[in-house]
Write a protein that holds these residues in place. Structure first.
Motif, mmCIF file in Angstrom:
data_model
loop_
_atom_site.group_PDB
_atom_site.id
_atom_site.type_symbol
_atom_site.label_atom_id
_atom_site.label_comp_id
_atom_site.label_asym_id
_atom_site.label_seq_id
_atom_site.Cartn_x
_atom_site.Cartn_y
_atom_site.Cartn_z
ATOM 1 N N GLN A 1 -23.511 63.847 23.177
ATOM 2 C CA GLN A 1 -23.435 63.168 24.586
ATOM 3 C C GLN A 1 -24.016 64.538 24.804
ATOM 4 O OE1 GLN A 1 -24.412 59.976 26.197
ATOM 5 N NE2 GLN A 1 -24.331 61.546 27.430
ATOM 6 N N ARG B 1 -31.211 50.730 14.217
ATOM 7 C CA ARG B 1 -31.227 51.197 15.667
ATOM 8 C C ARG B 1 -29.432 50.438 16.064
ATOM 9 N NH1 ARG B 1 -33.327 46.810 20.609
ATOM 10 N NH2 ARG B 1 -32.616 44.601 18.473
ATOM 11 N N ARG C 1 -26.372 50.178 19.451
ATOM 12 C CA ARG C 1 -25.747 49.331 20.463
ATOM 13 C C ARG C 1 -24.333 49.893 21.233
ATOM 14 N NH1 ARG C 1 -26.579 43.626 22.102
ATOM 15 N NH2 ARG C 1 -25.362 43.217 20.603
ATOM 16 N N ASP D 1 -22.336 51.615 24.086
ATOM 17 C CA ASP D 1 -22.346 51.346 25.675
ATOM 18 C C ASP D 1 -23.922 50.172 26.585
ATOM 19 O OD1 ASP D 1 -20.118 52.540 25.339
ATOM 20 O OD2 ASP D 1 -21.960 54.436 25.682
ATOM 21 N N GLY D 2 -23.998 49.209 26.061
ATOM 22 C CA GLY D 2 -24.966 47.862 26.189
ATOM 23 C C GLY D 2 -26.660 49.431 26.285
ATOM 24 N N GLU D 3 -26.141 50.087 25.932
ATOM 25 C CA GLU D 3 -28.122 50.890 25.446
ATOM 26 C C GLU D 3 -28.291 50.265 24.017
ATOM 27 O OE1 GLU D 3 -30.017 54.857 26.182
ATOM 28 O OE2 GLU D 3 -27.810 54.524 27.024
ATOM 29 N N TRP D 4 -29.508 50.381 23.290
ATOM 30 C CA TRP D 4 -29.569 50.357 21.702
ATOM 31 C C TRP D 4 -30.402 51.237 22.251
ATOM 32 C CZ3 TRP D 4 -28.631 47.358 18.186
ATOM 33 C CH2 TRP D 4 -28.704 45.944 18.295
ATOM 34 N N ILE D 5 -30.226 52.295 21.139
ATOM 35 C CA ILE D 5 -30.553 53.757 21.216
ATOM 36 C C ILE D 5 -31.149 53.573 18.940
ATOM 37 C CG2 ILE D 5 -29.435 56.167 20.264
ATOM 38 C CD1 ILE D 5 -27.810 55.208 22.151
ATOM 39 N N LYS E 1 -27.635 60.720 25.224
ATOM 40 C CA LYS E 1 -27.387 60.671 24.181
ATOM 41 C C LYS E 1 -28.231 60.021 23.121
ATOM 42 C CE LYS E 1 -24.146 57.485 24.992
ATOM 43 N NZ LYS E 1 -23.139 56.311 25.449
ATOM 44 N N ASP F 1 -23.913 44.995 16.509
ATOM 45 C CA ASP F 1 -24.238 46.016 17.972
ATOM 46 C C ASP F 1 -24.912 46.843 16.602
ATOM 47 O OD1 ASP F 1 -23.342 45.404 19.844
ATOM 48 O OD2 ASP F 1 -21.356 45.931 18.937
#
Length: 116
Positions: free
Chosen positions: A100, A69, A71, A73-77, A105, A60
């Motif tokens: 948040q 980067r 991950r 909650d399933g989102e790459w940031i 986020k 992740d």
């Protein structure tokens, strides 16, 4: 007009309060790394503590061209460069301190681990 200003002030206060939510409930009070975590900071400021951070598993997070980067909650940031903690990782595990807000986020601090 005063009512509109009062509402605007109340809304902005609520939004600002939602930007940071610390949750150090004392469960790490006896950890030998507590003082280190409490003083941990990126160029964005203090990370708060171990209780506020999220451990990130190897699949992740990644690094490409010197940038990180994660991950969540399933989102790459993408991790901003100024959020990366430069000092050695005493905990060993990869951690991130997300924030948040009403704007989405973002990452306050990122502590890279060793991909093993």
């Amino acid at each position: 007009m005063k009512r509109v200003l009062a509402i605007a002030l109340a809304v902005s206060t609520l939004l600002a309060a939602g930007l940071v939510s610390a949750r150090d409930d004392g469960r790490y009070a006896h950890s030998p790394l507590k003082a280190w975590f409490d003083g941990l900071r990126s160029n964005r400021g203090l990370c708060c503590s171990d209780a506020d951070g999220v451990v990130v598993s190897d699949p992740d997070w990644d690094s490409k061209d010197g940038h990180y980067r994660v991950r969540l909650d399933g989102e790459w940031i993408d991790v901003p460069d100024d959020a990366v903690i430069k000092e050695p990782n005493r905990a060993g595990r990869t951690m991130v301190w997300p924030i948040q807000s009403a704007l989405g986020k973002s990452i306050r601090c990122f502590l890279p681990g060793t991909m093993s």
